[in-house]
Design an enzyme around this catalytic site. Structure first.
Site, PDB file in Angstrom:
ATOM      1  N   ASN A   7       0.886  -1.167   0.000  1.00  0.00           N
ATOM      2  CA  ASN A   7       0.000   0.000   0.000  1.00  0.00           C
ATOM      3  C   ASN A   7       0.922   1.215   0.000  1.00  0.00           C
ATOM      4  O   ASN A   7       1.582   1.505   0.996  1.00  0.00           O
ATOM      5  CB  ASN A   7      -0.927   0.025   1.221  1.00  0.00           C
ATOM      6  N   GLU A  34      -3.843   1.963  -3.070  1.00  0.00           N
ATOM      7  CA  GLU A  34      -3.856   3.413  -2.865  1.00  0.00           C
ATOM      8  C   GLU A  34      -2.905   4.124  -3.822  1.00  0.00           C
ATOM      9  O   GLU A  34      -2.068   4.927  -3.400  1.00  0.00           O
ATOM     10  CB  GLU A  34      -3.534   3.787  -1.407  1.00  0.00           C
ATOM     11  N   ASP A 147      -4.244  -4.770   1.110  1.00  0.00           N
ATOM     12  CA  ASP A 147      -4.594  -4.096   2.364  1.00  0.00           C
ATOM     13  C   ASP A 147      -6.016  -4.499   2.740  1.00  0.00           C
ATOM     14  O   ASP A 147      -6.969  -3.993   2.154  1.00  0.00           O
ATOM     15  CB  ASP A 147      -4.471  -2.584   2.162  1.00  0.00           C
ATOM     16  N   ASN A 149      -7.347  -4.061   5.714  1.00  0.00           N
ATOM     17  CA  ASN A 149      -7.888  -3.164   6.738  1.00  0.00           C
ATOM     18  C   ASN A 149      -8.611  -3.921   7.850  1.00  0.00           C
ATOM     19  O   ASN A 149      -9.641  -3.460   8.370  1.00  0.00           O
ATOM     20  CB  ASN A 149      -8.790  -2.100   6.111  1.00  0.00           C
ATOM     21  N   ASP A 218      -2.110  -5.894   6.369  1.00  0.00           N
ATOM     22  CA  ASP A 218      -1.838  -6.312   4.993  1.00  0.00           C
ATOM     23  C   ASP A 218      -1.614  -7.823   5.009  1.00  0.00           C
ATOM     24  O   ASP A 218      -0.729  -8.313   5.710  1.00  0.00           O
ATOM     25  CB  ASP A 218      -0.603  -5.573   4.466  1.00  0.00           C
ATOM     26  N   ASP A 247       2.930   4.812   4.858  1.00  0.00           N
ATOM     27  CA  ASP A 247       2.661   4.399   6.239  1.00  0.00           C
ATOM     28  C   ASP A 247       2.538   2.870   6.359  1.00  0.00           C
ATOM     29  O   ASP A 247       2.522   2.338   7.465  1.00  0.00           O
ATOM     30  CB  ASP A 247       1.437   5.120   6.832  1.00  0.00           C
ATOM     31  N   HIS A 248       2.497   2.184   5.221  1.00  0.00           N
ATOM     32  CA  HIS A 248       2.537   0.714   5.218  1.00  0.00           C
ATOM     33  C   HIS A 248       3.936   0.252   4.804  1.00  0.00           C
ATOM     34  O   HIS A 248       4.617   0.940   4.032  1.00  0.00           O
ATOM     35  CB  HIS A 248       1.570   0.133   4.188  1.00  0.00           C
TER      36      HIS A 248
END
Length: 257
Positions: A7, A34, A147, A149, A218, A247-248
């Site tokens: 991501n 993303e 991802d 989530n 993930d 941020d991943h």
DNA sequence: ATGACTGCCTCTGGCAGA
């Protein structure tokens, strides 16, 4: 054969970091989430220059997924998650690469919960389950990665208490994820790390990276036909610590032949 | 402590993310 997922939180802002990761770790397949760009803005030439061919499903401003393959063209088998004609968010892309069915997903976040965004998340997860059951019915070697989530269990988050009200770990989210496993899919990273404490995401805020306040969202889920071929799986954690990082962190699986 | 950061498109502030 290494299959990875990342991501990237904006393909334009992250392109140098992304190219660097591809060259350094050289996955056979890389699923991206993303990308946050319309189809026209996808930097296919930049990937071709380092030997990767790609397919993508973009969207203006947010969401967006892509599948890259090293030295071969991914053969698209599905674009968009089936089951709702009204859903226009770009969160699902599927292709065959070297005899493996690759599904790249960006599952809705669902915050704030309760509310319409959480309802959309759960509905999306039901549609995902239906589609994944269709994949297993075909007895394909398949991996659904990206991802999700979803924080599957308390051992997958630095502080269950701090995250208690988050959509990522509500019982509804967790139950929907557990149903995928009950259907016969194998969580590659989870299975190889039964002790937990493996993170794939660290927030930009509050010094989360420096404090190692992360969680695991993930995932790579393997069909029964592919689970037997799993050699190893992991997280490219150092990439989260680089300049202008997502941020991943990237995650990956290694398959026999 | 209603905190903290980042990217996107741009009504350069508001939304989305997790």
């Amino acid at each position: 054969m290494r299959i990875a997922s990342f991501n990237i939180n904006g393909i334009k802002a992250r392109l140098p970091r992304l190219l660097e990761w591809l060259v350094e770790t050289r996955p056979a397949v890389a699923c991206l989430q993303e990308i946050k760009t319309q189809d026209e803005g996808f930097p296919a030439d930049e990937f071709a220059a380092i030997g990767y061919q790609a397919i993508w499903h973009g969207q203006k401003g947010f969401n967006g997924v892509a599948i890259l393959a090293d030295g071969t063209a991914p053969v698209q088998t599905q674009r968009g998650l089936p089951g709702d004609q009204e859903d226009e968010q770009s969160r699902y892309l599927e292709a065959d690469v070297n005899g493996v069915r690759i599904a790249c997903i960006y599952l809705p976040n669902g915050n704030p919960q309760p509310g319409p965004k959480f309802d959309y998340k759960l509905a999306w997860m039901e549609r995902l389950r239906s589609h994944m059951r269709a994949l297993t019915a075909q007895e394909l070697p398949a991996v659904v990665l990206g991802d999700y989530n979803v924080i599957p269990e308390d051992k997958d988050v630095w502080s269950p208490r701090a995250m208690a009200d988050d959509a990522l770990m509500q019982p509804g989210s967790r139950d929907a994820y557990a149903r995928l496993l009950h259907d016969g899919w194998t969580d590659a990273i989870g299975t190889l790390n039964p002790q937990g404490q493996v993170w794939t995401y660290w927030d930009y805020q509050a010094g989360a990276w420096q404090r190692d306040h992360g969680f695991r969202i993930d995932h790579a889920l393997l069909s029964p036909e592919l689970a037997d071929r799993l050699v190893s799986a992991g997280v490219d954690k150092p990439y989260r610590g680089r300049e202008k990082a997502s941020d991943h962190a990237p995650v990956w699986i290694e398959l026999r032949a």
